[in-house]
Design an enzyme around this catalytic site. Structure first.
Site, PDB file in Angstrom:
ATOM      1  N   GLU A  57       0.815  -1.220   0.000  1.00 45.53           N
ATOM      2  CA  GLU A  57       0.000   0.000   0.000  1.00 45.53           C
ATOM      3  C   GLU A  57       0.845   1.266   0.000  1.00 45.53           C
ATOM      4  OE1 GLU A  57      -2.738  -0.350   3.311  1.00 45.53           O
ATOM      5  OE2 GLU A  57      -1.231  -1.266   4.585  1.00 45.53           O
TER       6      GLU A  57
ATOM      7  N   CYS B  68      -7.318  -5.904  -1.734  1.00 47.94           N
ATOM      8  CA  CYS B  68      -8.337  -5.819  -0.674  1.00 47.94           C
ATOM      9  C   CYS B  68      -8.812  -4.391  -0.410  1.00 47.94           C
ATOM     10  CB  CYS B  68      -7.834  -6.457   0.615  1.00 47.94           C
ATOM     11  SG  CYS B  68      -6.451  -5.587   1.339  1.00 47.94           S
TER      12      CYS B  68
HETATM   13  C1  PEP Z   1      -6.039  -0.317   2.150  1.00 47.67           C
HETATM   14  O1  PEP Z   1      -5.278   0.588   2.495  1.00 47.67           O
HETATM   15  O2  PEP Z   1      -6.400  -0.505   0.961  1.00 47.67           O
HETATM   16  C2  PEP Z   1      -6.592  -1.231   3.149  1.00 47.67           C
HETATM   17  C3  PEP Z   1      -7.303  -2.273   2.785  1.00 47.67           C
HETATM   18  O3  PEP Z   1      -6.367  -0.945   4.464  1.00 47.67           O
HETATM   19  P1  PEP Z   1      -7.155   0.166   5.305  1.00 47.67           P
HETATM   20  O4  PEP Z   1      -8.297   0.637   4.463  1.00 47.67           O
HETATM   21  O5  PEP Z   1      -7.594  -0.469   6.564  1.00 47.67           O
HETATM   22  O6  PEP Z   1      -6.103   1.204   5.495  1.00 47.67           O
HETATM   23 MG    MG Z   2      -4.378   0.523   4.428  1.00 45.67          MG
END
Ligand code: PEP
Ligand code: MG
Length: 579
Positions: free
Chosen positions: A431, A502
C-alpha cells in the site's frame, strides 16, 4: 425539497427523520410536549432566556470595563437579538400551537433567522449569522443542561446528519435505529466510509456545510448509491425512492441464489472471492453472502472505542470466533493498523498522521503490544486456517523486524507447550509505492501479498483519503495507480506468490473486469459486495477482461477510464452499470 450532492460511500437508500449532530454535539430531534405541559415548557424557555440574558449582560459589563464601550457593544447587540420580540414570539408560537419542545422550537427559529442573515449579500450582515448561532447554542446549553445524548442512546429510527463521525462513533451506531448518515466532511477512502459499508448503513460524506439550515426532524432521503441527499422530499421523489428500494431488494434476493455457486468466469477460471471485516460479528454475513474466506480482518477495531487495552485473551476470543464461524475457510488476520486516522485524534500531536507513527510502525515501536497480538493470532491458528498479514510495510527492514517479533512469539508458545499451526502463511499489504518498487525483493520473503488500494491511492497521488476538499483527485482509476497495481500483480506472478487486492476498489463493480484483466484472481471485498462481484465474475470471460484492461491501460485520465469501464460493465451486467 432540496437535493444536495456529496460523496457516495455506502450503498443503499434510507428514508427517515433527520437527527442533527453538529460541531458542538447538540442534537435537536423534533419532540412534542403534552398539551397540558405547554405552560410549564414556556416557563422553562423563559428561564433559559433570562439566564442567557444575564450571562450576556455580565459579559458586556466585563468587556466594557476592560476594553471600552465599542467592544462591549457586541454583547449589547446579542442581548438585543435575544430580546427581539418577533424572535421570541415565533419560538413561543411553535411551542403553543405546534406543541414543539422548547429545544426544537429554539433551534428551528434561530436557524431560520441565521439562514436569512447568512444569505445576505453583505459581509457585515452575513457575519451576524454567527451571532445568532451563538445565541442558539447558549439557549440550548441552558435548556439541555448536561443532557448531551450519545449515539448509543438513539432508540427510534433516524438518519444522522453530522459534521463528522469518527470510525469509532460509526462502529457504535445501532443498525436497528440508524437508517443512514450524512457528514459534512470526509472522503471515500476514510475509515468512517469503510465502516459504514461494513455495517451496510447507507451513507454520504463530504457534503460541505449544510447543517446550518436544519434543526432536526425534517424528512430526509439518503441515496448512498449516487451520493445524493434530499431534504424534505416531495411525494413523487419519495415514491421514486421507495420503488428503488424495492428494486434493490429484488436484486439482492436474486443474487442470493448465487451463494453456493463459485465465482467462476464463463471460460472456466475460478476467482477466489474473500471478504473484508472489522468485527467478528461480520463473519456471519460473509458466509451468508457466499464468501470463500476472509481476506482482510482489520483487527485494530478491537481497540477503537475500548476503554481498557485488549488483553491477549480478548484478541484470542475475537479471532477464535471468526475462525470457528468461517468453518475451515481461510482467515487473513491483519496485525494492528492503528493510527491517528482511525482513532480520529492525534495521539502525539502528529502534524501528518498518515505519514507518521501508524500501523506496523506503531507495532514495532510497541513490542509488548505487538507480541500480545501475535501470540493470540498464533494460538488461534490451531483452530483453523489462519494467515498473518502486516500492514503498511514500506521497507524490507519493516518486514524483517515484524517477522522477527513473530518468531519470538512462536518461540514463547513452543516453550510453553501451547498449540499453534507451524505452517501459517505470512504476508504483507502492498500500500506504499516504495513497496511496489521493491516488490521483487519483498516477494522472496513473504507467502502472499494483498494490494491495499485505499492507501496506495493516497500515497501515490499525494491525496489524503479522508479529505473531501481533494476527493475528486482520489481516484482508484488514475492511470498512475493502475500502473502500480499492474506492476504488483506482474511481480507476484513472476515470483509465483499469491496476490489479492483488498482495497475498496476491488468491491466496486466497474473495476472487476479491469482487475481480472490485469491478472488478479483473488479479490477481497466488503461482505455486502460479494454477491454482485460474484455475479459479474460469472458473466464475463478472462479474454474479455484482458481486452478491457489492455484498452484501459492506454487511456490518460481516471475520468476516461471510469467512463469506459462503466460502458463495458453495462454490456455484461446492466444491473450494475451505474457503479
Ligand atoms: C487499504 O489501504 O487498501 C486497506 C485495505 O487498508 P485500510 O483501508 O484499513 O487502510
Ligand atoms: Mg491501508
Amino acid at each position: 425539497m432540496r437535493t444536495l450532492q456529496g460523496i457516495a460511500v455506502s450503498p443503499g437508500v434510507a428514508i427517515g427523520e433527520a437527527l442533527i449532530v453538529d460541531n458542538e454535539g447538540f442534537r435537536i430531534p423534533r419532540r412534542f410536549v403534552m398539551r397540558d405541559a405547554v405552560d410549564d415548557e414556556l416557563q422553562r424557555l423563559n428561564n433559559a432566556v433570562e439566564a442567557v440574558a444575564g450571562q450576556i449582560a455580565r459579559n458586556r459589563d466585563s468587556v466594557t470595563a476592560q476594553l471600552g464601550d465599542q467592544c462591549g457593544a457586541i454583547f449589547s447587540a446579542h442581548l438585543q437579538m435575544l430580546r427581539d420580540p418577533s424572535l421570541l414570539a415565533e419560538i413561543e408560537g411553535l411551542i403553543r400551537q405546534k406543541h414543539y419542545s422548547p429545544e426544537y422550537a429554539v433551534s428551528q427559529t434561530l436557524r431560520r433567522f441565521a439562514k436569512v442573515f447568512e444569505d445576505l449579500d453583505n459581509i457585515y450582515m452575513s457575519e451576524r449569522a454567527h451571532d445568532i448561532v451563538d445565541i442558539e447554542r447558549s439557549l440550548l446549553g441552558k435548556l439541555l443542561g448536561e443532557r448531551r445524548e450519545e449515539f448509543s442512546h438513539i432508540t427510534s429510527p433516524a438518519i444522522i446528519l453530522a459534521h463528522n463521525l469518527t470510525p469509532t462513533e460509526t462502529a457504535n451506531l445501532d443498525r436497528r435505529f440508524v437508517l443512514g448518515f450524512v457528514t459534512e466532511i470526509g472522503g471515500a477512502g476514510g475509515h468512517t466510509a469503510i465502516v459504514a459499508k461494513g455495517l451496510e448503513i447507507p451513507a454520504v460524506v463530504g457534503m460541505g456545510r449544510f447543517l446550518t439550515d436544519l434543526s432536526g426532524g425534517e424528512l430526509v432521503i439518503v441515496d448512498g448509491n449516487h451520493g445524493r441527499v434530499i431534504l424534505q422530499p416531495d411525494e413523487e421523489t419519495i415514491a421514486h425512492y421507495r420503488y428503488e428500494v424495492e428494486e434493490h431488494q429484488n436484486l439482492v434476493a436474486q443474487l442470493g441464489t448465487l451463494r453456493d455457486l463459485p465465482a467462476q468466469t464463463t471460460d472456466g477460471t475460478r476467482i477466489t472471492l474473500h471478504a473484508n471485516i472489522e468485527f467478528p460479528r461480520e463473519a456471519e454475513s460473509c458466509l451468508e453472502r457466499g464468501a470463500d474466506g476472509i481476506g482482510l480482518y482489520r483487527t485494530e477495531f478491537l481497540y477503537l472505542g475500548a476503554e481498557v487495552e485488549p488483553t491477549e485473551e480478548d484478541h484470542y476470543a475475537a479471532y477464535a470466533e471468526v475462525i470457528r464461524q468461517m468453518q475451515g475457510r481461510p482467515v487473513v488476520i491483519r496485525t494492528l493498523d492503528l493510527g491517528a486516522d482511525k482513532l480520529g485524534q492525534l495521539p502525539q500531536d502528529e502534524q501528518n498522521p498518515f505519514l507518521g507513527l501508524r500501523s506496523i510502525r506503531l507495532s514495532l515501536r510497541n513490542l509488548p503490544l505487538f507480541l500480545v497480538q501475535l501470540r493470540a493470532i498464533m494460538r488461534a491458528s490451531a483452530l483453523g486456517p489462519v494467515r498473518i498479514m502486516f500492514p503498511l510495510v514500506s521497507t524490507l527492514a519493516d518486514l524483517r523486524q515484524a517477522k522477527m517479533v513473530l518468531a519470538d512469539a512462536i518461540e514463547d508458545l513452543e516453550e510453553a507447550g501451547i498449540a499453534f499451526d507451524a505452517d501459517v502463511d505470512v504476508g504483507m499489504m502492498v500500500e506504499v509505492p516504495a513497496a511496489v518498487t521493491m516488490l521483487d525483493r519483498f516477494l522472496k520473503e513473504v507467502d502472499f501479498i494483498s494490494v491495499g488500494t485505499n492507501d496506495l491511492i493516497q500515497y501515490a497521488l499525494a491525496v489524503d483519503r479522508g479529505n473531501n476538499e481533494v476527493a475528486d483527485r482520489y481516484q482508484a482509476s488514475d492511470p498512475a495507480v493502475l500502473r502500480l497495481i499492474e506492476q504488483s500483480l506482474d511481480a507476484a506472478k513472476a515470483a509465483d506468490v499469491a496476490a489479492s487486492v483488498c482495497g475498496q476498489m476491488s468491491g466496486e463493480p466497474r473495476y472487476t473486469m479491469l482487475l481480472l484483466g490485469l491478472g488478479l484472481r483473488t479479490l477481497s471485498v466488503p461482505p455486502s459486495a460479494v454477491p454482485e462481484i460474484k455475479k459479474i465474475c460469472r458473466s464475463i470471460s478472462i479474454t474479455q477482461c484482458e481486452e478491457v484492461a489492455r484498452r484501459a491501460m492506454t487511456m490518460d485520465s481516471a475520468r476516461e477510464i471510469d467512463t469506459y469501464l462503466r460502458e463495458e460493465l453495462r454490456k455484461v451486467a446492466p444491473e450494475f452499470g451505474d457503479n
